[in-house]
Write an enzyme that holds these catalytic residues in place. Structure first.
Site, PDB file in Angstrom:
ATOM      1  N   SER B  38       0.844  -1.184   0.000  1.00  0.00           N
ATOM      2  CA  SER B  38       0.000   0.000   0.000  1.00  0.00           C
ATOM      3  C   SER B  38       0.878   1.232   0.000  1.00  0.00           C
ATOM      4  O   SER B  38       2.106   1.133   0.072  1.00  0.00           O
ATOM      5  CB  SER B  38      -0.890   0.007   1.231  1.00  0.00           C
ATOM      6  OG  SER B  38      -0.087   0.253   2.353  1.00  0.00           O
ATOM      7  N   MET B 173      13.511  -0.416   6.848  1.00  0.00           N
ATOM      8  CA  MET B 173      14.469  -0.954   7.801  1.00  0.00           C
ATOM      9  C   MET B 173      15.167   0.172   8.556  1.00  0.00           C
ATOM     10  O   MET B 173      15.625  -0.018   9.683  1.00  0.00           O
ATOM     11  CB  MET B 173      15.505  -1.841   7.080  1.00  0.00           C
ATOM     12  CG  MET B 173      14.989  -3.212   6.637  1.00  0.00           C
ATOM     13  SD  MET B 173      14.384  -4.273   7.980  1.00  0.00           S
ATOM     14  CE  MET B 173      15.910  -4.730   8.810  1.00  0.00           C
ATOM     15  N   ASP B 174      15.219   1.365   7.929  1.00  0.00           N
ATOM     16  CA  ASP B 174      15.825   2.515   8.610  1.00  0.00           C
ATOM     17  C   ASP B 174      15.042   2.880   9.869  1.00  0.00           C
ATOM     18  O   ASP B 174      15.603   3.318  10.869  1.00  0.00           O
ATOM     19  CB  ASP B 174      15.924   3.722   7.657  1.00  0.00           C
ATOM     20  CG  ASP B 174      14.596   4.030   6.958  1.00  0.00           C
ATOM     21  OD1 ASP B 174      13.848   3.067   6.651  1.00  0.00           O
ATOM     22  OD2 ASP B 174      14.310   5.221   6.722  1.00  0.00           O
ATOM     23  N   SER B 547     -40.552 -10.145 -14.387  1.00  0.00           N
ATOM     24  CA  SER B 547     -39.263 -10.296 -15.093  1.00  0.00           C
ATOM     25  C   SER B 547     -38.628  -8.944 -15.421  1.00  0.00           C
ATOM     26  O   SER B 547     -38.594  -8.531 -16.575  1.00  0.00           O
ATOM     27  CB  SER B 547     -39.413 -11.161 -16.345  1.00  0.00           C
ATOM     28  OG  SER B 547     -40.559 -10.838 -17.102  1.00  0.00           O
TER      29      SER B 547
END
Lengths: 300, 641
Positions: B38, B173-174, B547
Site C-alpha cells: 500500500s 528498515m531505517d 421479469s
C-alpha cells in the site's frame, strides 16, 4: 539468426496485437503520423500479416503544418509498400484558417488534430484505430490499455477502463463506439531506436542531425521550414546543427542541438541524455496533467 | 527526400544491434514483475527509487517533480520519488494509486516491465490484472508492522494467478534500526504463511526504499545480510521455463490468404515448439496433419519456439479458422463445455448464478453461465464461505457451463491457455477473470438423449403450433388479468394452453427463492426452463412474470427458436399500477415494509424491442387480448377466423 532478447518479446507482443485487431474488428485503420514510432508500427504491420498485406489502410491526419520532409517521406512509403493511404485534413479548420501561429498551439491542436481525427474516424466508419503511442511517453499514458475504449463521442474515461489480463483483449463495441489500439504500449523510446537499428527501418531524415535554419523562441529551437513562420523584428534564422526527437507541426516542435547523424549516434546520445522525449513538444507544457485532459477529449 | 533516409540505413552504416545496448546484448528475456503493497508500505517510493537508481529520471522530469513535491509530496524533506509513478491527476491529489500503471526500466543486464498496482482491498481486481502477466511479485512489508492481513491477501492473489517467484521486500528498515532479529522474525512468519499457500520460491531482502539501502547495491547498514541487493536479484532470476518444453499449443488468430495458392494460420506459439514436419492436431475438430512450413517476414524457419509470432502452413487442406488451437498430435489440449474455475469478480454489479456472460479464452468466445458457486475464498484467512452471488473483488470457485465446447489447458499447466475473461453482454465491460482448474467429467459423459417424437409432431397432434407468450411489466400492470383472458379466448378456440403465473410458481417450484437480484435471476431461469419443456410438449404457454431484467428475458428468449417466443410488454405507467395496487404491495413498499420492490426500490428495465407493446393504462383488457390475437394470427400461430 533470430534475436531472443527483449526486442523479440516486444516484437511478438506487437504482432499478436495487430493480429487481434484483424481478427476482432470490421473496419480497422492504422494511424500513420510519419514519425519514428509510425515507422516501427508500419514495419510490425508488414511482419504481422506477411505474406499478405496488412488488411487495413493507413490514415494520416494532416494539420497542414507538418515538415515538408515528412510529407515527402509519407507519400514515398505508401507508394513503396503498395498500401492505401488516406490523408485527412479537417475541412472546417481549413475554412476557418486555423493555424498554430494565428490561433495558438492549443486551439490548432484541438481543431486540426483532435477534431480532425474524430471527423476522419466518423467519415470512414472505422471501428478500430491502431496508434503508435507508448506508455513511457507521459504519465497519464502509463495506465492506458492496449485496447483502449472510446465512447461514441470519442471520449476516454480513465475510471472506466476494461481490465486487461494475460493477452486477452476485449474488443467488443456498441454501435458508434470505437477502439484505439496501441501495439507499442510496452516499448520505450530506447526500444524504438534499438529496433530501428536492428531492423534497419527507414525514418524521416529530420531525426538525424543536419544544419537547419533555426530561430530560438522561449528556449525552443524552431525550424523555419517555409515562409509561413512570421519572423519577429530582428529575428534572423541561423544555420545550426540540430535534430528532432519527435516530429509534429513544425512551428510547435523544438529541435535539439546534436551532432548525431546516424541511428547509432542517436542511441549513444540518448544514453547520455538527461531530458525526456516530449520535452520538445510545446503542447504538453502548459500544466501538469494536461495530456490527461487532452486524452479525455479524444486526443490520440 | 525519403530516399535520403533509406540510404542512411544501408547495412554498412547500421549495425544490427547497437553496441551500447547491453540489455539486448545480454539476451535476457524481459522480466515482468508486480509490486504489491500500500501507499503506507512505500510501494511507489520503491519503484521511484529503482527508476532513479537506474538513472532513468530525466532532468526535466526531476525539475517538474520538485515542483510537484511542494504541492502534493508527503515526504516533507526532499523530492518525493513516489510522485514519479503516481500517474493520474486525481490519484496524485488523493495521494493513492487507483489503477494499474506500467513502468519500464533497464539495467545493463536486463529490461523490466513493472506493473504497479494499488494495495487496498477494494482494488483487488487491479492487482489481479497486474499479476496475470507477471512472472515475479515483490511483496512489500513495513518492518515496523510485519506480516499483516494485506500481506496475506497479496500473497494469496499472487499464488492464485500463478506467480511462482516472490520477493519479500522488508521495507523501512531505517525505521527499525536495521535490526537483524526483526528481519529474521518477519521472514520466518511469512514463510510459515506462504508454505500454507504452496509458495516456496521466496527471497527476503531488507531494504529502505526512501534511502536506497539494498536496492541497487548492498548497504553498509545491513552488514549481516548475505543475499543479493534487490536489482541484482531481479537481473539474475530465471523464471519458470517449463512452458517452453510443454507440448505445442498455437491458437489461430487470423487466417492468412494473400492469394489462391497460399493458406496459412497466423498465431503466437503459446507453449512448446514446432518444427517443419511435426504431426499436429487442430482442435476442437480433431483433424490431424503435418506442418508444411513456418513462414515469417524474415524468411521461413525450420523451428519456432514459445513466444514466436509465426504463420504455419499445413500439409493437408483441413478447415481451420480463428479460435482453433493447433496442438501437438500426441498431447492434445482439453475440449469441454463444463469446467471448474477460480473466478475473480471485477464489476460493481455482482456475478449471478444463471445469468449469461460471454466467456473469452484465447481467441475463442462463447456464452456461458455460472452453474454453481461452490464457495467463496477469503483471501486473508483462506477460509471458504458459501454464497449465491459474488460482489466486486470477490474470489470464488465456480462451475461453468458453456453453450459450446472450448479448447483449453488447466491454468496450472498453461496460464495463457487456462485463463479467461467474462464479458457483460449488454455493457461489453470485462466483468470477471477466471482460471480453469479442471474439466467436469459430466461434460464428457452426459449426452443429450435423442427422442424420436419431436415438438412439432406433438403440437401437430393437438392441431396447433406451440409457442411461449411472455408477459412482462410492473406489478399491477394487468399481466395476469390479460393472460387469464387470453387463455380463456384460446381455450374457446380449441387450443391447448397453460399459464405459468409468477405468484403461483413461487408457491411451489420456486418457494425457496426470495426477492434479491440473484434470486430473481434464478426464478426466471427456472420458469424459462419449464416454459421450454411445455412448448416442447406442444402447448401454447403463457408466462406472466414481472421479469424486470433485460438480461434474464434475453436468457429466456434464447431457450426458444425465433418464431416460438413472443415478448409482450404490458406498458402501464407506474402511477396507474400504484393507484390500482390490487394486493396492497405498493403501499407496503412505500412504507418500507417490502425490500427490493420493482419500480420502487428495485429497477424495472423496460423491453427495447418487444413483439408487442400493450397500452395497459389506457385500453381495456378485452381490447388488449384482441390485439394479441391479431398478432398471433399474423405470425401464423393461430389461424385467421
Amino acid at each position: 539468426m533470430r534475436n531472443t532478447g527483449h526486442l523479440r518479446d516486444l516484437e511478438s507482443e506487437a504482432i499478436h496485437i495487430f493480429r487481434e485487431v484483424a481478427g476482432q474488428f470490421e473496419r480497422p485503420v492504422m494511424m500513420y503520423s510519419i514519425g519514428k514510432d509510425s515507422s516501427v508500427l508500419l514495419h510490425l504491420a508488414l511482419k504481422s500479416f506477411y505474406p499478405a498485406k496488412p488488411p487495413f489502410p493507413l490514415l494520416h491526419v494532416d494539420t497542414g503544418w507538418k515538415f515538408r520532409e515528412m510529407i515527402a517521406f509519407r507519400d514515398n512509403v505508401a507508394h513503396r509498400y503498395g498500401l492505401e493511404l488516406i490523408v485527412h485534413m479537417n475541412q472546417e479548420g481549413i475554412e476557418q484558417g486555423i493555424g498554430p501561429i494565428s490561433h495558438g498551439s492549443a486551439l490548432h491542436t484541438d481543431v486540426m488534430k483532435t477534431q480532425g481525427l474524430r471527423r476522419a474516424l466518423e467519415k470512414y466508419r472505422f471501428d478500430a484505430a491502431i496508434g503508435g503511442a507508448r506508455r513511457d511517453e507521459e504519465k497519464s499514458r502509463a495506465k492506458e490499455r492496449i485496447f483502449s475504449h472510446r465512447t461514441a463521442d470519442h471520449r476516454w474515461d480513465p475510471k472506466q477502463q476494461r481490465p486487461e489480463l494475460w493477452h486477452l483483449y476485449n474488443g467488443r463495441l456498441a454501435p458508434g463506439e470505437n477502439m484505439r489500439v496501441f501495439p507499442l504500449s510496452n516499448w520505450t523510446e530506447r526500444d524504438v531506436w534499438d529496433y530501428i537499428a536492428q531492423e534497419e527501418i527507414p525514418i524521416v531524415p529530420l531525426y538525424l542531425a543536419a544544419p537547419r535554419p533555426i530561430v530560438e523562441r522561449d528556449g525552443a529551437l524552431i525550424m523555419v521550414d517555409d515562409n509561413r513562420l512570421p519572423l519577429k523584428p530582428g529575428e534572423i534564422p541561423q544555420q545550426r546543427m540540430v535534430r528532432f526527437r519527435t516530429l509534429g507541426c513544425y512551428p510547435l516542435t523544438g529541435a535539439i542541438v546534436s551532432e548525431a547523424t546516424t541511428v547509432e549516434e542517436i542511441i549513444a546520445e540518448l544514453e547520455a541524455s538527461r531530458t525526456s522525449e516530449r520535452q520538445g513538444r510545446v503542447i504538453d507544457r502548459d500544466q501538469s496533467g494536461s495530456m490527461e485532459k487532452k486524452k479525455e477529449e479524444g486526443y490520440f | 527526400m525519403a530516399e535520403t533516409a533509406v540510404s542512411r540505413f544501408t547495412p554498412n552504416s547500421s549495425p544490427t544491434i547497437s553496441a551500447t545496448n547491453e540489455a539486448a546484448e545480454a539476451n535476457m528475456p524481459l522480466l515482468r514483475f508486480l509490486t504489491c503493497g500500500s501507499v503506507d508500505d512505500g510501494k511507489s517510493t520503491l519503484i521511484g527509487r529503482m527508476l532513479y537508481d537506474c538513472q532513468l529520471v530525466h532532468d526535466d522530469t526531476l525539475e517538474a517533480l520538485e515542483n510537484e513535491s511542494r504541492s502534493y509530496g508527503t515526504t516533507g524533506r526532499e523530492i518525493d520519488l513516489a510522485l514519479l509513478v503516481d500517474g493520474l491527476q486525481a490519484e496524485r491529489e488523493q495521494g493513492i494509486t487507483i489503477d494499474v500503471a506500467y513502468r519500464y526500466f533497464a539495467t545493463s543486464k536486463r529490461k523490466f516491465i513493472v506493473a504497479d498496482t494499488p494495495g487496498h482491498e477494494q482494488y483487488t481486481r487491479n492487482m489481479v490484472t497486474g499479476a496475470s502477466s507477471a512472472d515475479l511479485a515483490i511483496i512489500l512489508v513495513d518492518a515496523r508492522k510485519g506480516v499483516i492481513t494485506q500481506t496475506r491477501r497479496h500473497s494469496c492473489i499472487a499464488h492464485l494467478l500463478g506467480i511462482k517467484h516472490i520477493v519479500l521486500a522488508i521495507n523501512k528498515m531505517d525505521l527499525a534500526g536495521f535490526d537483524q532479529t526483526r528481519f529474521a522474525e518477519i521472514e520466518s512468519n511469512y514463510r510459515t504463511f506462504a508454505a500454507e499457500l504452496g509458495l516456496t520460491n521466496i527471497t527476503a531482502i531488507p531494504i529502505s526504499a526512501l534511502d536506497g539501502d539494498n536496492i541497487s547495491s548492498l548497504s553498509v547498514r545491513t552488514p549481516w545480510y548475505r543475499g543479493p541487493a534487490l536489482l541484482q536479484h531481479l537481473e539474475s532470476v530465471v523464471v519458470d521455463s517449463s512452458i517452453a518444453s510443454a507440448p505445442l499449443r498455437m491458437p489461430v488468430q487470423w487466417v492468412c490468404r494473400p492469394d489462391l495458392d497460399f493458406r496459412g494460420y497466423a498465431g503466437t506459439i503459446q507453449a512448446g515448439s514446432v518444427s517443419v514436419g511435426d504431426r499436429i492436431t487442430v482442435l476442437p475438430a480433431g483433424r490431424s496433419t503435418q506442418v508444411a512450413s513456418i513462414v515469417t517476414y524474415d524468411g521461413d524457419l525450420e523451428r519456432a519456439t514459445v513466444g514466436d509470432a509465426v504463420v504455419l502452413t499445413l500439409a493437408d487442406e483441413i478447415d481451420v479458422s480463428r479460435g482453433d488451437v493447433i496442438c501437438a498430435a500426441d498431447v492434445r489440449a482439453e475440449v469441454a463445455d463444463q469446467f471448474a474455475a477460480d473466478i475473480v469478480w471485477m464489476s460493481e454489479r455482482p456475478l449471478m448464478r444463471g445469468r449469461p456472460y460471454i466467456l473469452r479464452c484465447g481467441q475463442q468466445s462463447t456464452v456461458c453461465q455460472i452453474s454453481e458457486l461452490k464457495h467463496k475464498i477469503n483471501v486473508e484467512t483462506l477460509e471458504h464461505t458459501a454464497g449465491r452471488e459474488m460482489e466486486l473483488n470477490a474470489i470464488g470457485l465456480c462451475n461453468l457451463s458453456l453453450s459450446k465446447p472450448i479448447v483449453f489447458d488447466t491454468y496450472a499447466d498453461n496460464r495463457e491457455a487456462g485463463g479467461f475473461i467474462l464479458i457483460d453482454r449488454l455493457t461489453n465491460e470485462t466483468v470477471g477473470a477466471g482460471m480453469i482448474r479442471f474439466a467436469l467429467r459430466r461434460a464428457h459423459n452426459i449426452h443429450w438423449q435423442a427422442v424420436d417424437i419431436d415438438k412439432h409432431q406433438r403440437a401437430a397432434m393437438k392441431g396447433q403450433k406451440a409457442c411461449c407468450i411472455w408477459f412482462t411489466g410492473l406489478s399491477g400492470s394487468g399481466k395476469s388479468t390479460v393472460a387469464n383472458l387470453l387463455e380463456k379466448r384460446l381455450h374457446a378456440l380449441g387450443r391447448h394452453t397453460y399459464i405459468l403465473d409468477g405468484d403461483n410458481v413461487r408457491h411451489g417450484l420456486n418457494r425457496d427463492l426470495g426477492f434479491t437480484e440473484s434470486d430473481r435471476v434464478e426464478n426466471i431461469r427456472r420458469v424459462a426452463e419449464v416454459a421450454r419443456l411445455m412448448v416442447d410438449a406442444g402447448l401454447l404457454t403463457l408466462v406472466s412474470f414481472i421479469s424486470p431484467f433485460r438480461a434474464e428475458r434475453r436468457l429466456a428468449r434464447e431457450r426458444f427458436e425465433d418464431s416460438e417466443f413472443f415478448e409482450l410488454f404490458v406498458d402501464t405507467p407506474l402511477e396507474i399500477c400504484e393507484t390500482r395496487d390490487p394486493k396492497g404491495l405498493y403501499r407496503k413498499a412505500r412504507a418500507g415494509e417490502i425490500a427490493n420492490f420493482t419500480g420502487i426500490s428495485s429497477p424495472y428495465e423496460a423491453p427495447e424491442n418487444p413483439e408487442l407493446r400493450l397500452q395497459g393504462g389506457t385500453l381495456a383488457p378485452e381490447a388488449l387480448v384482441d390485439e394479441i390475437i391479431r398478432t398471433l394470427e399474423m405470425k401464423g400461430i393461430i389461424d385467421k377466423h
